[in-house]
Design a protein around this motif. Structure first.
Motif, PDB file in Angstrom:
ATOM      1  N   THR A  37       0.851  -1.188   0.000  1.00 16.11           N
ATOM      2  CA  THR A  37       0.000   0.000   0.000  1.00 16.11           C
ATOM      3  C   THR A  37       0.885   1.235   0.000  1.00 16.11           C
ATOM      4  OG1 THR A  37      -1.452  -1.259   1.432  1.00 16.11           O
ATOM      5  CG2 THR A  37      -1.923   1.090   1.200  1.00 16.11           C
ATOM      6  N   ALA A  42      -2.235   4.711   2.900  1.00 15.57           N
ATOM      7  CA  ALA A  42      -2.413   4.102   4.224  1.00 15.57           C
ATOM      8  C   ALA A  42      -2.716   5.190   5.259  1.00 15.57           C
ATOM      9  CB  ALA A  42      -1.159   3.307   4.611  1.00 15.57           C
ATOM     10  N   SER A  71       3.361  -0.831   6.023  1.00 13.43           N
ATOM     11  CA  SER A  71       2.859   0.483   5.616  1.00 13.43           C
ATOM     12  C   SER A  71       1.714   0.957   6.522  1.00 13.43           C
ATOM     13  CB  SER A  71       2.383   0.407   4.162  1.00 13.43           C
ATOM     14  OG  SER A  71       2.109   1.677   3.656  1.00 13.43           O
ATOM     15  N   ASN A 136      -4.394  -4.683   3.892  1.00 14.25           N
ATOM     16  CA  ASN A 136      -4.401  -4.875   2.445  1.00 14.25           C
ATOM     17  C   ASN A 136      -3.985  -6.330   2.270  1.00 14.25           C
ATOM     18  OD1 ASN A 136      -3.761  -5.069  -0.246  1.00 14.25           O
ATOM     19  ND2 ASN A 136      -2.288  -3.372  -0.260  1.00 14.25           N
ATOM     20  N   LEU A 192      -8.414  -2.621   2.264  1.00 15.26           N
ATOM     21  CA  LEU A 192      -8.191  -2.245   0.864  1.00 15.26           C
ATOM     22  C   LEU A 192      -8.206  -3.548   0.069  1.00 15.26           C
ATOM     23  CD1 LEU A 192      -7.273  -0.145  -1.295  1.00 15.26           C
ATOM     24  CD2 LEU A 192      -4.932  -0.628  -0.590  1.00 15.26           C
ATOM     25  N   LEU A 233      -3.914  -1.038  -8.159  1.00 16.68           N
ATOM     26  CA  LEU A 233      -4.891  -0.448  -7.244  1.00 16.68           C
ATOM     27  C   LEU A 233      -6.108   0.172  -7.903  1.00 16.68           C
ATOM     28  CD1 LEU A 233      -2.713   1.243  -4.518  1.00 16.68           C
ATOM     29  CD2 LEU A 233      -4.229  -0.701  -4.285  1.00 16.68           C
ATOM     30  N   SER A 236      -9.573  -1.025  -7.028  1.00 19.74           N
ATOM     31  CA  SER A 236      -9.668  -1.366  -5.610  1.00 19.74           C
ATOM     32  C   SER A 236     -10.725  -0.532  -4.914  1.00 19.74           C
ATOM     33  CB  SER A 236      -8.346  -1.110  -4.900  1.00 19.74           C
ATOM     34  OG  SER A 236      -7.338  -1.876  -5.460  1.00 19.74           O
ATOM     35  N   VAL A 238     -11.936   0.673  -0.745  1.00 18.08           N
ATOM     36  CA  VAL A 238     -11.655   0.691   0.684  1.00 18.08           C
ATOM     37  C   VAL A 238     -12.980   0.491   1.410  1.00 18.08           C
ATOM     38  CG1 VAL A 238     -10.844   2.056   2.636  1.00 18.08           C
ATOM     39  CG2 VAL A 238      -9.694   2.251   0.433  1.00 18.08           C
TER      40      VAL A 238
END
Ligand SMILES: C[S@@+](CC[C@H](N)C(=O)[O-])C[C@H]1O[C@@H](n2cnc3c(N)ncnc32)[C@H](O)[C@@H]1O
Length: 531
Positions: A37, A42, A71, A136, A192, A233, A236, A238
């Motif tokens: 990440t 992060a 991270s 993640n 994530l 990403l 992706s 969250v």
């Protein structure tokens, strides 16, 4: 401001992370789901969680079940401060990352456990339940998971959560379910993960957890048009939730955009609506969302008017598809050659006309070898074809999965030339169609880079009686909006869209019925008969 300006260890972490990444091939990193990440992200996630946490939890017990170089722990230190973190645990399978994280963060209070999280979480001596998880997880796809491993994960997840997980789910689905079972009641989590689960059947287990067991606060999906993050990403999402049963009238905040803090769009979606939604990527409904829903769920769809099939999978286009001129030079008999369209990349035209033999009027013309006769007959009667087929051995064509299963191995799937085709994958934002519709007036078929559309029922009759209305049908197909197509299709890393036959079939065909109202009764009859 990024974290490493504030924390000297973070700068070292980034250097170490880069160094370890550089030593690994892309394939290796894929197999273990190793994509770190970016620390700025992060930190952004940790800051958002901090706004929810404030009054509720003054002693943080942090965990990251697949910590990599740390991270998220770095971000937690940055945002919450060392004093507020009562304990912290990181689990990591890869000893190289585990050692790196220990060297970097042990002094800051992080306990490292080296091993497989899915084993550790099931052991009686597992670390104490955390009240904050930032993660993640590895994205490892299901076909990289060994069968016994997958079965153990399914049994364990069922045992710990009562939720059954589809065999098609990737490792991250199990991570999220198992870690949430482990987390303290009342705790908070941010994950994530790939957005794919939002739209596909294997996502059902996660959707159940998120709508029934925990209070889902926020779902933020990154804009595929945004270049802030690497390809890994862009598709992706969250997820942020609180481990407590959801209040009855609960609404979830769906956002879309490049940043969590300033999304381009937001929408509050009630849990009831969410439970009824097959695809979650349609939220928030907004012009910038590339996956808006098609307009009319009840009305007629393309699937009512067309039978839609993937084009043929030859098993090796390089071997079975030849230039027509080349096939002639080799003396291959015409009756074993069928015209076929080039790959969409090489097809400029959207209307394909034919020469007197039915071959597309394009250059070069291509054909696919298709013969049903057994080998001894080909050998005896068609020496030129036999000679060509003999070259397959050295090229390893016959070891291929598809070819190896076929009898005879050079026989293709039988398809009629489709009057219309749609390209199977492509890019496109806003109003631009990610896929192209082609009006095919030739006898060519397509490979599996196309979907083939065969008008059925009264639309087929219409086209047979009035071939010229093909132009109008083509025009209506070209008017399907890019939003509708992306909404039904799926988006992959880097913003590549794909669409399967059943997905194309769900697109509204209201414009066809507006144009030819008589189609409506025919469509309704079909729905009554088969619906
Ligand atoms: C997507 S990376 C994320 C790393 C880190 N959390 C971050 O955000 O940068 C996933 C990590 O999971 C680790 N991993 C893979 N399988 C695991 C398993 N079964 N148990 C624990 N860690 C695992 C990988 O080695 C990798 O470091």
């Amino acid at each position: 401001m990024t974290a490493h300006h504030e924390n000297p260890v973070e700068a070292r972490r980034q250097a170490i992370q880069e160094e370890i990444d550089a030593r690994r091939s892309g394939a290796e990193r894929n197999r273990f789901g190793q994509f770190a990440t970016p620390n700025s992200l992060a930190v952004e996630i940790a800051r958002y969680v901090a706004t929810l946490l404030d009054r509720k939890c003054d002693r943080i017990r942090f965990a990251d079940p697949s910590i990599g170089s740390g991270s998220f722990f770095s971000a937690a230190l940055n945002v919450f401060g060392r004093e507020r973190i009562a304990s912290a645990v990181g689990i990591e399978l890869d000893p190289v990352f585990c050692d790196a994280a220990r060297d970097l963060w042990a002094d800051a209070g992080l306990d490292l456990v080296c091993g497989d999280f899915t084993t550790i979480v099931a052991s009686p001596s597992r670390p104490r339940a955390p009240n904050l998880i930032l993660a993640n997880p590895p994205y490892v796809r299901h076909h990289h998971l060994k069968r016994e491993y997958k079965e153990r994960l399914q049994a364990l997840t069922y045992h710990m959560t009562g939720i059954e997980v589809s065999g098609l789910a990737g490792l991250y689905v199990y991570f999220l379910l198992l870690a949430t079972a482990w987390m303290e009641e009342g705790g908070f989590a941010a994950w994530l993960i790939p957005s794919e689960f939002m739209d596909v059947n294997y996502g059902a287990a996660l959707k159940r957890l998120l709508t029934e067991r925990v209070t889902l606060v926020r779902v933020h999906r990154f804009d595929a048009e945004d270049v802030q993050f690497s390809d890994a990403l862009v598709s992706s999402v969250v997820l942020v939730f609180h481990k407590a049963p959801p209040p009855r009238e609960h609404t979830v905040e769906f956002t879309f955009g490049s940043m969590l803090v300033q999304p381009h769009a937001r929408e509050a979606v009630t849990l009831d609506r969410l439970r009824d939604s097959r695809k979650w990527t349609v939220y928030p409904e907004h012009a910038r969302n590339d996956r808006r829903r098609s307009t009319n769920r009840e009305g007629p769809t393309l699937g009512d008017l067309f039978r839609i099939q993937r084009g043929i999978a030859t098993g090796s286009n390089k071997f079975f598809v030849l230039e027509r001129a080349d096939a002639a030079r080799r003396g291959l008999p015409k009756k074993f050659l069928r015209p076929i369209l080039p790959s969409p990349r090489h097809l400029q035209a959207t209307v394909v006309d034919a020469d007197e033999d039915g071959y597309p009027l394009i250059h070069p013309q291509l054909c696919v070898i298709d013969c049903e006769l057994p080998e001894h007959v080909v050998e005896a009667k068609y020496p030129a074809l036999w000679a060509y087929l003999q070259t397959a051995e050295a090229l390893g064509i016959k070891d291929g999965y598809l070819v190896g299963k076929r009898v005879p191995w050079y026989k293709q799937e039988q398809r009629l030339p489709p009057p219309f085709l749609c390209t199977y994958m492509g890019r496109g934002a806003e109003e631009k169609q990610p896929f192209r519709f082609i009006w095919n007036r030739s006898a060519a078929i397509g490979t599996n880079l196309y979907l083939m559309l065969y008008p059925q029922g009264s639309l087929a009759t219409k086209l047979r009686l009035q071939p010229e209305c093909g132009a109008a049908i083509h025009e209506l197909l070209r008017c399907v909006t890019g939003h509708e197509l992306r909404g039904e299709g799926r988006v992959y890393g880097g913003g590549l869209n794909k669409i399967e036959p059943s997905e194309l079939g769900r697109i509204s065909a209201a414009s066809f019925v507006e144009r030819w109202p008589k189609l409506k009764s025919a469509v309704q009859r079909q729905v009554e008969l088969f619906g």
